[in-house]
Design a protein around this motif. Structure first.
Motif, short mmCIF file in Angstrom:
data_model
loop_
_atom_site.label_atom_id
_atom_site.label_comp_id
_atom_site.label_asym_id
_atom_site.label_seq_id
_atom_site.Cartn_x
_atom_site.Cartn_y
_atom_site.Cartn_z
N LYS A 336 0.93 -1.22 0.23
CA LYS A 336 0.09 0.10 -0.02
C LYS A 336 0.82 1.24 0.02
N ASP A 337 2.01 1.36 0.90
CA ASP A 337 2.81 2.31 0.93
C ASP A 337 3.39 2.53 -0.23
N GLY A 338 3.83 1.57 -1.07
CA GLY A 338 4.56 1.57 -2.43
C GLY A 338 3.59 1.96 -3.60
N GLY A 339 2.27 1.98 -3.41
CA GLY A 339 1.57 2.24 -4.58
C GLY A 339 1.14 1.02 -5.44
N CYS A 340 1.02 -0.06 -4.88
CA CYS A 340 0.94 -1.18 -5.66
C CYS A 340 -0.75 -1.61 -5.61
N GLY A 341 -1.22 -2.30 -6.72
CA GLY A 341 -2.49 -2.65 -6.91
C GLY A 341 -2.95 -4.18 -6.25
N VAL A 342 -1.87 -4.95 -6.21
CA VAL A 342 -2.09 -6.18 -5.71
C VAL A 342 -0.86 -6.79 -4.95
N LEU A 343 -1.22 -7.95 -4.31
CA LEU A 343 0.20 -8.68 -3.58
C LEU A 343 -0.11 -10.06 -3.94
N ALA A 344 1.14 -10.87 -4.58
CA ALA A 344 1.04 -12.08 -4.87
C ALA A 344 2.00 -12.97 -4.46
N THR A 345 1.55 -14.26 -4.64
CA THR A 345 2.56 -15.10 -4.38
C THR A 345 2.52 -16.54 -5.16
N GLU A 346 3.28 -17.40 -5.16
CA GLU A 346 2.96 -18.86 -5.88
C GLU A 346 3.52 -19.90 -4.75
N VAL A 347 2.79 -20.76 -4.44
CA VAL A 347 3.14 -21.88 -3.61
C VAL A 347 2.64 -23.21 -4.18
N ALA A 348 3.34 -24.29 -3.49
CA ALA A 348 2.73 -25.66 -4.13
C ALA A 348 1.44 -25.92 -4.03
N GLY A 349 0.87 -26.63 -4.53
CA GLY A 349 -0.70 -26.98 -4.57
C GLY A 349 -0.84 -27.51 -3.00
N GLU A 350 -0.05 -28.52 -2.52
CA GLU A 350 -0.35 -29.05 -1.23
C GLU A 350 0.56 -28.26 -0.13
#
Length: 403
Positions: A336-350
């Motif tokens: 939010k402070d950095g002016g971004c629209g979304v926060l994302a990550t990628e993880v294993a299905g399990e």
């Protein structure tokens, strides 16, 4: 006549951008996600140890770029081995590394498809991989992208390997509350490297040059969450260093790092109806006007927006998922402070800590598809055998340089 050669930024930039724009034609009547590389076609690979971009050129007198491909090479964990010479009573588990190549950014101009250009670009890139000692090559694509899946699994010899989940959460107009029962500690890069190597180096796809990732200018920091009631949660000066922390950990803890994708590329959602745009704007107005209500709001994703990427997510203990949730809240406020629209990550299905990662299902992808190929049969893989046939683990380490 099609010639594949290395990308030359001094003369190819405009033509490459033109191909990117021609390829960004989404399905009629559907939402489409578009990527702007901010004038740097190499931005998604230049932070890797070794990288290359190739372009396909057609014509004799007036040459035209009709396709391109990007690739990079790094050393990652592909399995584990036992140190039988270890003098303690228990054998020590150590990471088994391999040299892995990654194919990304394959584009062919719509008017020149079905002419074998994509296949030729992949083959040329794989040859460069082999010349530079890569043992495996992998790609990531949408599970429902039939053209991409057919090219790699049908013509290039790749096999389906892993199906991680991309989890995306909007950045609201209000700040997210972090539990008062949790203390968030920011580690310096040296301490963060020590923690990751000691605790996560046997995780599949863990990069051997994790120090380069953590010291990169796009890295916004590594954060550890511990119970405020623990000896580590009492405030300044309570962090003993990663080695001592892992020797005497609290009952539950978690860690994650944040990467600034905003300075590499921007995203934009296109194809939304006027009604959807109005509804989204209304949620933002209400959230901004009455932030104390903590109402979820839809960010302005219908014009270029940036994102932060969370990686290296891990932890231990019965409350580890709650610790991860607190870290995600902290990362949200950074975004939010950095002016971004979304926060994302990628993880294993399990991934066992997945339940602690806030995300909107409508923005996320339950099954991203990673396909892999062994580039040669003369490599010795030690105890792991052929990595392409190994079963998936519960966790993976997603390199932010390749997201």
């Amino acid at each position: 006549m099609i010639v594949v050669r290395e990308y030359d930024s001094s003369r190819d930039l405009a033509d490459v951008e033109a191909v990117e724009r021609r390829c960004e034609v989404g399905p009629s009547g559907k939402l489409s996600l578009f990527t702007d590389l901010l004038g740097d076609p190499l931005c998604r690979i230049r932070h890797s140890p070794s990288f290359l971009m190739l372009v396909a050129e057609m014509g004799t007198e007036k040459k035209e770029i009709v396709g391109m491909i990007r690739g990079c090479i790094k050393t990652v964990t592909c399995g584990i081995k036992l140190d039988l010479n270890h003098k303690s009573q228990n054998d020590t588990v150590k990471p088994l590394y391999t040299k892995l190549a990654y194919v990304l950014g394959l584009r062919v101009s719509p008017s020149h498809r079905r002419q074998g250009i994509g296949l030729k670009l992949v083959k040329m890139m794989e040859e460069w991989f082999r010349q530079n000692g890569a043992e495996y090559s992998y790609i990531a694509t949408e599970n429902d992208n039939e053209a991409s899946v057919n090219l790699f699994t049908g013509k290039c010899g790749y096999s389906e390997f892993r199906k991680p989940s991309i989890l995306v959460n909007p950045v609201y107009a209000h700040r997210v509350n972090v539990s008062r029962r949790v203390t968030v500690i920011k580690l310096d890069p040296v301490d963060a490297e020590s923690l990751y190597r000691l605790r996560f180096s046997t995780t599949e796809f863990f990069p051997g040059d994790i120090d380069s990732v953590l010291n990169n200018e796009l890295s916004l920091g590594t954060f550890v969450a511990v119970p405020r009631s623990s000896c580590y949660g009492s405030g300044s000066g309570s962090w003993p260093g990663s080695s001592k922390f892992l020797e005497y950990p609290p009952e539950s803890w978690a860690v994650l790092s944040v990467w600034n994708c905003k300075d590499s590329f921007r995203l934009e959602v296109r194809g939304a109806s006027r009604l959807k745009r109005v509804v989204a704007k209304t949620t933002r107005v209400v959230d901004k006007t009455l932030p104390f209500l903590k109402l979820p709001s839809i960010p302005s994703v219908f014009k270029p927006f940036g994102l932060h990427f969370m990686y290296g997510i891990g932890g231990e203990g019965p409350q580890a998922a709650k610790m991860v949730k607190s870290l995600c809240g902290h990362a949200h406020n950074l975004a939010k402070d950095g002016g971004c629209g979304v926060l994302a990550t990628e993880v294993a299905g399990e991934e066992p800590l997945r339940q602690g990662i806030p995300h909107w299902k409508v923005l996320s992808c339950d099954e991203d598809l990673w396909c892999i190929k062994r580039l040669g049969e003369d490599y010795s893989d030690g105890a792991v055998g052929d990595w392409t046939t190994s079963p998936p683990g519960s966790s993976i380490f997603v390199d932010p340089r390749e997201f």
